[in-house]
Design a protein around this motif. Sequence first.
Motif, PDB file in Angstrom:
ATOM      1  N   UNK A 277      -2.571   7.366   8.528  1.00  0.00           N
ATOM      2  CA  UNK A 277      -2.528   6.411   7.412  1.00  0.00           C
ATOM      3  C   UNK A 277      -2.628   4.968   7.907  1.00  0.00           C
TER       4      UNK A 277
ATOM      5  N   UNK B 104       7.131   9.691   1.764  1.00  0.00           N
ATOM      6  CA  UNK B 104       6.108   8.661   1.552  1.00  0.00           C
ATOM      7  C   UNK B 104       6.634   7.315   2.056  1.00  0.00           C
TER       8      UNK B 104
ATOM      9  N   UNK C 106       0.853  -1.201   0.000  1.00  0.00           N
ATOM     10  CA  UNK C 106       0.000   0.000   0.000  1.00  0.00           C
ATOM     11  C   UNK C 106       0.880   1.239   0.000  1.00  0.00           C
ATOM     12  N   UNK C 107       0.667   2.087  -1.007  1.00  0.00           N
ATOM     13  CA  UNK C 107       1.422   3.343  -1.081  1.00  0.00           C
ATOM     14  C   UNK C 107       0.735   4.377  -0.203  1.00  0.00           C
ATOM     15  N   UNK C 108       1.494   4.997   0.705  1.00  0.00           N
ATOM     16  CA  UNK C 108       0.907   6.033   1.562  1.00  0.00           C
ATOM     17  C   UNK C 108       1.841   7.233   1.680  1.00  0.00           C
ATOM     18  N   UNK C 109       1.244   8.397   1.792  1.00  0.00           N
ATOM     19  CA  UNK C 109       2.034   9.567   2.134  1.00  0.00           C
ATOM     20  C   UNK C 109       2.331   9.497   3.619  1.00  0.00           C
TER      21      UNK C 109
ATOM     22  N   UNK D  47       5.700   2.674   2.084  1.00  0.00           N
ATOM     23  CA  UNK D  47       4.916   1.563   1.545  1.00  0.00           C
ATOM     24  C   UNK D  47       4.669   0.560   2.667  1.00  0.00           C
TER      25      UNK D  47
END
Lengths: 138, 435
Positions: free
Chosen positions: A15, A41, A7-10, A43
């Motif tokens: 988050x 960011x 999951x890509x998150x800032x 992951x």
Amino acid sequence: MYNEIRVFVENKSGKLAKVAGALGNAGIDIINIELADEGQFGVFKLLTADPQKAKQALENAGMTVAFNKVAVIEIADQPGSLVKLAKALENEGMSVQDAYGCILDRGKRAIFVVKGDNLEAIESAAKGAGLKVLDSLE
Amino acid sequence: MIDISERIGERFKNMSRDQIEAFQSEALPKTVAQAAKSPWFAAKFKEMGIEPGDIKSRDDVTRLPFTTKNDLRLSYPAQMLTVDPVDIIRMHTSSGTTGKPTAIFHTAQDVANWAELMARSLYLAGARPDDVFQNMSGYGLFTGGLGLHYGAERLGMWVIPAGPGNTARQILLIRDFHVTVIHATPSYAMHVAERMIAEGDDPRSLGIKIAALGAEPYTEEMRHKLQDLYGFKAMNSYGLSEMNGPGVAFECKYQNGMHIWEDSYLVEVINPDTLQPAAEGEVGELVLTTLRRTAMPLIRYRTRDLTRLITDECPCGCKHSRLSRFVGRSDDMLIIRGVNVFPSQIEEVLMRNKWLGGNYVIELTKSAALDQMNIKVELSKDGFDGTVETLRKLRGDLQRQLKEQIGFTAAVEVTEPGSLPASEGKAKRVVDLRS
């Protein structure tokens, strides 16, 4: 081979709660979670029971998700059991780029999760050493 | 004492409204006829079915085509030149960072006229031949240095061509030679003051009376702060290389708008969307036509600067109209660390990248007096392959490509799909937090 969820998150507050909330609401158990931090960011790397369902739940929550192939090898949760796998990999001349282990059942079952681009070779080396390669974590 | 009336073009400066308009009606047809000698305008007029003889008075200007910055690029190097190259004595180019610059040419008479406008501007601001002038602006292709220099000399001031930087020497020269008039960017003037104060010195002790400030936008608050710190009058100056450079418009002692020299520039204010004239006194894009330039006349040049024309009588008696404080630009050219950057240049780099979505935000901030650019980009829905390596490479590639494009390093922030304002409608792409 197994699908780990990425999951890509800032890098912002809330988050993790969003990821955990989406999976919790869908009744999905998180077996292992890691965070690769790149500063601004990051992951999340998630090992879950039903990857397809987990991916869907996260996407429905508006998250950016991808699958990543891993080899999941079952070992006994007791001293010395990892050596068997390690020796098998060494004998095949293979090195491990990225891996982690976790316990499924204390004192009984554990898994060693290996990533990389030679997964098939890793899996066959593990099988050759008499170890079980899992394609389900249900 | 020398007679300076000729040097500052006093007969132009003191024209009545009727005289200004009569002069413009005479000058515009001549400008059009001159422009028609260039390959660029000859083709342009032909394409539009305009005979130079059709333009008979100032009111006919609306029949003429607009000229844009892009036209200048397309005409590079010399498609707009109207005279034998042997008659050119000077050229300047714009500070464009990529591709072709824009070149502006001057004959000896053009340079003399420019100097006259500049001398007139400085005179209007209160400078006199017995003043000592320190020019703290960069010399070279940038017009701020030579433009002010020639004007100050023409006015008869004692000129110190200090150029920018070396603050200790600037202060030394100002003190030792009793400098009374300076030219600098507002930020440099502030830097000098801060430096003096940090060293326990008082900028007021320098005795500077007048500061011509320009070349970058600055607020009214900054002006007041500078005036308080130094005890000088900070005079706003407006110019652009396409219209020679500085000396297009300048403030008088009432500091209430900049008088634009209408004997040299025919002024229009248009609505940048409809291209129709803005209503009287309304904000619009400033469009200028040169009236006295020979080597490279420019017809209806769209400056992109947004302003309002003030036509009320000014207490100083000068009948040339005034431009109000600029409210921005009709396109969004950014000036970052003195470099012109167009958001379109950045967009170009971002749109080439397959991992990115269409939305982005350019954030400008100031850190230690230096402009910083932070570009927020959005990962596309399919742009995430699950690996950190790809993301790291994406950020690195963007930084490198942006540096190649704009000339300095910008920070790149990768955000989640859908997190930035959508590109439909009028998304605010640039957030300027510098002032």
